[in-house]
Design a protein around this motif. Structure first.
Motif, short mmCIF file in Angstrom:
data_model
loop_
_atom_site.label_atom_id
_atom_site.label_comp_id
_atom_site.label_asym_id
_atom_site.label_seq_id
_atom_site.Cartn_x
_atom_site.Cartn_y
_atom_site.Cartn_z
N SER A 118 0.81 -1.22 0.00
CA SER A 118 0.00 0.00 0.00
C SER A 118 0.84 1.27 0.00
N VAL A 119 2.00 1.24 0.64
CA VAL A 119 2.79 2.45 0.76
C VAL A 119 3.26 2.94 -0.60
N PHE A 120 3.66 2.03 -1.49
CA PHE A 120 4.18 2.43 -2.80
C PHE A 120 3.06 2.86 -3.74
N ALA A 121 1.93 2.15 -3.69
CA ALA A 121 0.77 2.56 -4.50
C ALA A 121 0.27 3.92 -4.04
N GLY A 122 0.23 4.12 -2.73
CA GLY A 122 -0.21 5.40 -2.20
C GLY A 122 0.71 6.53 -2.59
N MET A 123 2.02 6.30 -2.54
CA MET A 123 2.97 7.36 -2.92
C MET A 123 2.81 7.75 -4.38
N ALA A 124 2.54 6.76 -5.24
CA ALA A 124 2.33 7.06 -6.66
C ALA A 124 1.14 8.00 -6.84
N LEU A 125 0.05 7.73 -6.13
CA LEU A 125 -1.13 8.61 -6.22
C LEU A 125 -0.82 9.99 -5.67
N ILE A 126 -0.10 10.06 -4.57
CA ILE A 126 0.24 11.37 -3.96
C ILE A 126 1.10 12.19 -4.91
N VAL A 127 2.03 11.53 -5.58
CA VAL A 127 2.87 12.24 -6.56
C VAL A 127 2.02 12.86 -7.66
N LEU A 128 1.10 12.08 -8.21
CA LEU A 128 0.24 12.58 -9.28
C LEU A 128 -0.64 13.73 -8.78
N GLY A 129 -1.23 13.56 -7.60
CA GLY A 129 -2.11 14.60 -7.07
C GLY A 129 -1.38 15.87 -6.72
N THR A 130 -0.20 15.75 -6.14
CA THR A 130 0.57 16.93 -5.77
C THR A 130 1.02 17.70 -7.01
N GLY A 131 1.34 16.95 -8.07
CA GLY A 131 1.71 17.61 -9.32
C GLY A 131 0.59 18.48 -9.86
N LEU A 132 -0.66 18.07 -9.65
CA LEU A 132 -1.80 18.87 -10.07
C LEU A 132 -2.07 20.04 -9.13
N LEU A 133 -1.95 19.79 -7.83
CA LEU A 133 -2.34 20.82 -6.86
C LEU A 133 -1.26 21.86 -6.62
N LYS A 134 -0.04 21.43 -6.36
CA LYS A 134 0.99 22.32 -5.83
C LYS A 134 1.27 23.55 -6.70
N PRO A 135 1.56 23.40 -8.00
CA PRO A 135 1.87 24.60 -8.78
C PRO A 135 0.65 25.46 -9.05
N ASN A 136 -0.52 24.85 -9.14
CA ASN A 136 -1.70 25.57 -9.59
C ASN A 136 -2.40 26.34 -8.48
N ILE A 137 -2.24 25.90 -7.25
CA ILE A 137 -2.84 26.67 -6.17
C ILE A 137 -2.08 27.99 -5.98
N SER A 138 -0.77 27.99 -6.24
CA SER A 138 -0.01 29.24 -6.19
C SER A 138 -0.45 30.18 -7.31
N THR A 139 -0.73 29.61 -8.47
CA THR A 139 -1.23 30.41 -9.58
C THR A 139 -2.55 31.08 -9.19
N MET A 140 -3.42 30.37 -8.50
CA MET A 140 -4.70 30.93 -8.11
C MET A 140 -4.55 32.05 -7.09
N VAL A 141 -3.56 31.93 -6.21
CA VAL A 141 -3.29 33.04 -5.28
C VAL A 141 -2.93 34.30 -6.07
N GLY A 142 -2.09 34.14 -7.10
CA GLY A 142 -1.75 35.28 -7.94
C GLY A 142 -2.95 35.85 -8.66
N ASP A 143 -3.91 34.98 -8.99
CA ASP A 143 -5.11 35.43 -9.71
C ASP A 143 -6.02 36.31 -8.86
N LEU A 144 -5.80 36.33 -7.56
CA LEU A 144 -6.64 37.13 -6.67
C LEU A 144 -6.29 38.62 -6.72
N TYR A 145 -5.16 38.95 -7.34
CA TYR A 145 -4.66 40.33 -7.32
C TYR A 145 -4.31 40.79 -8.73
N GLU A 146 -4.35 42.10 -8.93
CA GLU A 146 -3.75 42.67 -10.12
C GLU A 146 -2.24 42.43 -10.05
N ARG A 147 -1.62 42.29 -11.21
CA ARG A 147 -0.21 41.91 -11.22
C ARG A 147 0.67 42.91 -10.47
#
Length: 493
Positions: A118-147
């Protein structure tokens, strides 16, 4: 990954969060819980891998466990590149963050299943999910403000506190549950944390307005179908490779770790080659990218040592430190909370220092300071390891001091490197350069995982002293070549 929101992408007016858009609270809490899950699991990962089967662990040797840990970290940062692309071209940042959170939570729930696989299967899913979440949530913070909004940097500072707050709390909870009760219960706590993050993100979506709702540069029609076909083919090839390894009897932990390390390095080399050979970038931009190559190497070398806090240093904390306080032996993973609390304290001080010094201290010099401090932390660890020779337990204050020096180095290099990335980026690659900055961590962690194998083969004092002095020498070399690097930076400080 674009950080420019279209007109009208601002969240609706109304209640505020410390004087900032209410949507910042939604993103703050999402990131806090994501970091809670990530750092909570990471704090006990190597300890679980190396624990005896009788103690509920997998009894993997320290060498392989350290390599797994380093490669896992590398994959998390490597996947930020395709994660940003998916948001920019296919589904937008908002849905990327949502699905990323769901996949991360699923990964932690899988790790909570009390079986070896389970640990290795779980890590694979976490890697995929973090790749989607981590960079894009920072982008959304930037979207809250004028540049050019004066509140933009302050908003990111509040968001940054969420990152470190989650990283501080997580080891205290997952560490106690994992080390004192059951490892999989610790992984389960990380799953619950990410679930909280997803739920509040869904409930708070009304605060987001149009921020992150649409792809920044969407693929349409035939281009979209072609891209999806390529993704399908690439996925098929990956599955085929894994099946070949499995059928040939080569599908082992070490084989996969080594393969992923090579992939990380090759992706990085290919990325730089693509940019440097692009005829559409100007001579000045190419010169700045050559300077950035050096900064990238320095950064990767920094993370190679720094991120061993969760592997080699974590094992040292478990086996060779006296953690008894008033009859209670606190979990070794609790020491993983030292780093984020020191960052919370030190970040404002570092920002004030760089503001006061202005352009009198150049970016390459700041990188050099980070490398030297990082190296000195390992030199100090060599002294701690020397004191522990013979089986004596040493004070955990050794590790606290080591982490304090490393945090000082991180605050000298990491935020400065992020800023330099945006300033040195060719116009054509402006939105992709933050992904390239993540690659520095990926390369450092991937190679660092392989280097950490030596911690079991060499004596600990020799290991720490060797790589500590190597980092110091590299930092001093960076100082010597500061003038040449600044020349390549073509007017950027």
């Amino acid at each position: 990954m674009s950080s420019d929101a279209p007109v009208g992408a601002r969240p609706p007016a109304g209640k505020t969060f410390f004087g900032h858009p209410r949507a910042l609270s939604t993103l703050f809490l999402t990131e806090m819980w994501e970091r809670f899950s990530f750092y909570g699991m990471r704090a006990i990962l190597v300890l679980y891998l190396t624990a005896a089967v009788a103690d509920g662990g997998l009894d993997i040797g320290e060498s392989s466990a350290n390599a797994v840990y380093g490669t896992y970290n590398a994959m998390v940062y490597l996947m930020a590149l395709p994660g940003g692309w998916v948001a920019d071209r296919l589904i937008g940042a908002r849905r990327s963050v949502l699905w990323g959170g769901v996949v991360i939570a699923a990964g932690h729930y899988v790790m909570a299943i009390p079986t070896g696989w389970s640990v290795f299967a779980g890590m694979a899913l976490i890697v995929l999910g973090t790749g989607l979440l981590k960079p894009n949530i920072s982008t959304m913070v930037g979207d809250l403000y004028e540049r050019d909004s004066p509140r933009r940097d302050a908003g990111f500072s509040i968001f940054y506190m969420g990152i470190n707050l989650g990283a501080f709390i997580a080891p205290l909870i997952t560490g106690f549950l994992g080390e004192k009760i059951n490892w999989h219960l610790g992984f389960g706590a990380a799953a619950v944390g990410m679930t909280f993050g997803v739920l509040q993100y869904v409930l708070g979506r009304r605060n987001l307005g149009d921020a992150g709702a649409r792809p920044a540069d969407p693929l349409l029609g035939a281009d979209r179908r072609r891209a999806l076909t390529r993704i399908g083919v690439a996925t098929g090839i990956l599955v085929a490779v894994l099946l070949v390894l499995l059928l040939a009897g080569w599908f082992t932990v070490d084989t996969v770790v080594n393969l992923l390390t090579v992939v990380t390095v090759l992706v990085t080399v290919g990325y730089f080659a693509r940019i440097l050979t692009d005829r559409e970038i100007s001579g000045t931009e190419r010169s700045r990218m050559k300077a950035y190559v050096w900064l990238f190497v320095f950064a990767a070398s920094f993370w190679l040592i720094y991120d061993q806090a969760g592997s080699v240093l974590n094992i040292f904390a478990a086996d060779q430190t006296d953690r008894s306080v008033g009859g209670f032996t606190f979990p070794a993973s609790w020491l993983q909370s030292v780093n984020p609390i020191l960052i919370i304290i030190g970040a404002p001080l570092a920002a004030a220092l760089w503001l006061k010094l202005g352009h009198r201290v150049s970016t390459p010099t700041k990188f050099a300071v980070g490398l030297v401090l990082n190296g000195l932390s390992f030199v100090l660890m060599a002294a701690a390891a020397r004191a522990a020779v013979g089986g004596d337990l040493v004070s955990p204050l050794w590790l606290v001091a080591v982490y304090a020096i490393q945090v000082a180095g991180e605050l000298s290099l990491s935020p400065v490197g992020l800023s330099a990335t945006t300033k040195l980026a060719p116009v054509k690659y402006a939105s992709q350069m933050l992904g390239l900055w993540f690659l520095a961590t990926a390369v450092g962690d991937a190679i660092g995982g392989q280097v950490a194998r030596l911690a079991e083969a060499w004596s600990q004092p020799v290991y720490f002293l060797t790589f500590g002095l190597a980092s110091v020498v590299l930092g001093l070399a960076a100082v010597m070549f500061t003038r040449q690097i600044r020349h390549l930076m073509a007017g950027i400080h």
